[in-house]
Design a protein around this motif. Structure first.
Motif: not given
Length: 685
Positions: A646-672
């Motif tokens: 892995l050239d980036r290790g596990l760090d493959i996602f851009q910034h997303y709203e980690m504190n929003d429990a109702f954000s799909l990008s928070n709950r599901l990786q596919q939406f990031r």
């Protein structure tokens, strides 16, 4: 200040401002950013904190005394009357009163009309005649018994925009910055924190500036709500104007044949149409026809006379559906008003910005770093409008002969604009030139590919280019890579109602959409995969699921499991292992990472928390800090004989709203949105 901010202040003394100051002084003043930054540039263009605080108070005092709030207009009018003369900050427009043969001004917030203006002022500032200009003006009051004469008199008027600048000094200072530093400076200048964006996302943001630097550039951006599509055109420059798509008329935009008065395109560098999308919006067909002629020929008619103009046209609007839905059922122009959903209009667009790649604006995205006073940058971009940089790739690359003249013009104008913004004095490397050329081709290809779905008479075009040695390089759009089956459907297939018979397959850059992720996991096999920045539909399940299935021991080596979001990525990797193991099996997961010298205690506490949370799950998690301090490679090794590099290790996602429990990008990786990264799968032994 960080190193970049220090460098910015040293290179552009007095021309940059800390970007969070706008919020500090704005209060409830409803004024464009460039107005506030004009004032901040007078008093706060420094890195000295004491001077900044003093300047903020000065600007607040100026706004308090002179900015006209609509609900306080009566008080300001009283001040003018009592003092005889008073300075105001307001939006002023001027019209000719042909009965009195005099120019008369109207103050938007102050609420006064028929203020006599001398013709010299109007000649110096012709934009006053169209839509109005923000100004600092001295207003006088002189009562008269003659009711036909207005008591209001305009003393002096100064539009809020830079009066002069040193372009050669700008070019010289540019040479002190690397390309990445310069891009970050520009991103901070438009108000965003560059740390929150990947390289492609930054370039997409900067594409929004091209209409300010290129004459007669036609740009469209459609995407979800809240991504800041219209912000730049309303707040960034005194040379651009944002109007509602529903308010456009032929007289307002081009010319009033009865009065002979020129419309917006005659006075503004950029005319942007907000809320342009909406299938059912009523549109005057004659306006569309004139618009098409202007976009193609840069001219429009006033009676028997033909006039030219240089205004660039920008169309921004919201989409209702996501990209795969539009590609499967309609096309990426589906939200255009019916009369604009016309192949001749669409073909005149030079580029289509993929608005769905831009994140919804969140508070954390705004910058508190230094950037240009936007008025200064606006004047620089305006100065560059007369230059043509479209040939600056031709010594290194050539476009496919299959690309038509209109497609070629669109590519060249986009490339020219990006080069002016990033490399005004030249000096782009071959790799940097190629990156901008590819983005320019992609912008036009997105237009043409959708046009071929709408109108089957358009032929297929080979959007490729040749590098030195006649090496042919094809260009694809990101959505083409993500949804190849849907993307390549033509209008004929839609009209015949042909059903999709082919499943999306994980191949090359493409990945299954989120809804199909579970059903189309590929078999584990050797290979190399490249993922593009902003690509969605990527998840640990898809990347690692087939390779960790059945494993009893997994070793993850990644020196960057330090910050909270990196430890969270680790936890999500463990979740993937849990989902793909049999309930009765146990798996040992061992992490080898590097100690965080700054926050080692917090790092250790987080890893211990994961270790504790895995108890009873069938996963035995352990970890160690690398004793040598030399690990750089990032990979996963399983006892089933797989090594995943892995050239980036596990760090493959851009910034997303980690504190929003109702954000799909928070709950599901596919939406990031993903970062650009590569993965290599190898069999051991």
């Amino acid at each position: 200040m960080n190193a970049l901010d220090t460098k910015i202040n040293a290179a552009f003394p007095g021309l940059v401002v800390r970007k969070d100051l706008v919020k500090a002084v704005k209060g409830n003043a409803i004024v464009p950013t460039y107005v506030l930054e004009y004032l901040l540039g007078q008093y706060c263009a420094t890195s000295d904190e004491a001077s900044i605080q003093s300047g903020i108070e000065t600007v607040k005092e100026i706004l308090r005394k002179h900015y006209v709030h609509r609900n306080e207009a009566g008080l300001v009018r009283s001040n003018v009357r009592e003092k005889g003369r008073y300075k105001v900050i307001d939006k002023i427009s001027v019209a000719l009163n042909d009965k009195n043969d005099a120019y008369e001004a109207e103050f938007a917030n102050l609420g006064i009309k028929k203020v006599v203006v001398d013709s010299g002022t109007v000649k110096s500032h012709p934009k006053l005649l169209v839509a109005g200009v923000w100004c600092i003006a001295d207003v006088e009051y002189e009562h008269t018994e003659d009711k036909a004469v207005s008591p209001w008199i305009l003393g002096t008027l100064k539009p809020i925009q830079l009066s002069h600048f040193d372009y050669e000094a700008y070019l010289k200072a540019r040479q002190e910055f690397t390309t990445d530093e310069w891009i970050d400076l520009l991103i901070q200048s438009i108000g965003f924190d560059p740390e929150m964006f990947g390289k492609r996302s930054k370039l997409i943001q900067l594409m929004r500036l091209i209409p300010f630097v290129e004459r007669n550039y036609n740009l469209i951006e459609l995407g979800p709500k809240g991504t800041g599509k219209s912000h730049i055109y309303s707040e960034f420059s005194p040379h651009g104007i944002l109007i509602s798509g529903g308010e456009v008329t032929v007289p307002k935009l081009f010319v009033n044949n009865q009065s002979g008065k020129l419309g917006l395109v005659g006075y503004w560098d950029v005319v942007a149409f907000d809320e342009f999308a909406g299938r059912q919006k009523r549109v005057d067909k004659s306006l569309v026809d004139i618009m098409k002629n202007y976009m193609a020929n840069k001219t429009f008619s006033r009676g028997v006379e033909t006039l030219g103009a240089e205004a660039s046209m920008v169309f921004v609007g919201n989409t209702k559906h996501n990209v795969p839905y539009m590609l499967k059922h309609t096309d990426l122009f589906e939200e255009l008003p019916e009369k604009y959903y016309d192949s001749a209009f669409i073909d005149r667009l030079h580029a289509y910005i993929p608005g769905w790649e831009v994140d919804v604006i969140r508070g954390e995205m705004f910058s508190d770093g230094y950037g240009f006073v936007v008025d200064y940058l606006a004047e620089i971009l305006r100065h560059l409008r007369s230059d043509d940089y479209s040939d600056r790739y031709k010594d290194l690359f050539r476009l496919s002969s299959d690309i038509s003249t209109r497609d070629r013009d669109g590519i060249n104008k986009t490339f020219s604009g990006l080069m002016k913004i990033l490399f005004p004095g030249g000096g782009a490397s071959q790799e940097e030139t190629e990156e901008l050329l590819r983005l320019s081709i992609e912008g036009r290809k997105r237009v043409k590919d959708q046009l071929m779905r709408i109108d089957t008479t358009y032929p297929d075009i080979d959007f490729s280019y040749f590098a030195v040695g006649d090496r042919k390089i094809a260009v694809t759009t990101l959505e083409e890579d993500e949804y190849p089956t849907y993307y390549r459907r033509r209008a004929a297939a839609q009209q015949e109602g042909q059903a999709e018979s082919q499943e999306e397959v994980v191949s090359g850059n493409s990945v299954p959409s989120a809804s199909k992720a579970e059903s189309v996991l590929p078999d584990a096999r050797e290979g190399h995969r490249v993922f593009s920045e902003n690509q969605k539909g990527v998840s640990f399940d898809l990347l690692f699921g087939p390779y960790v299935r059945g494993a009893r021991k997994i070793t993850l080596t990644d020196p960057y499991i330090r910050l909270f979001y990196q430890v969270r990525n680790l936890m999500e990797f463990i979740e993937t292992v849990v989902k793909h193991k049999a309930p009765e099996d146990e798996v040992d997961i061992h992490l080898v990472t590097a100690r965080d010298d700054l926050k080692a205690d917090q790092q250790k506490a987080n890893l211990l928390s994961i270790e504790e949370s895995c108890l009873g799950s069938g996963v035995n998690f352990s970890w160690e800090f690398d004793g040598t301090g030399t690990i750089h490679a990032r990979h996963i090794v399983t006892d089933k004989g797989w090594k995943i590099s892995l050239d980036r290790g596990l760090d493959i996602f851009q910034h997303y709203e980690m504190n929003d429990a109702f954000s799909l990008s928070n709950r599901l990786q596919q939406f990031r949105s993903a970062k650009g990264f590569e993965v290599t799968y190898m069999r051991l032994g």
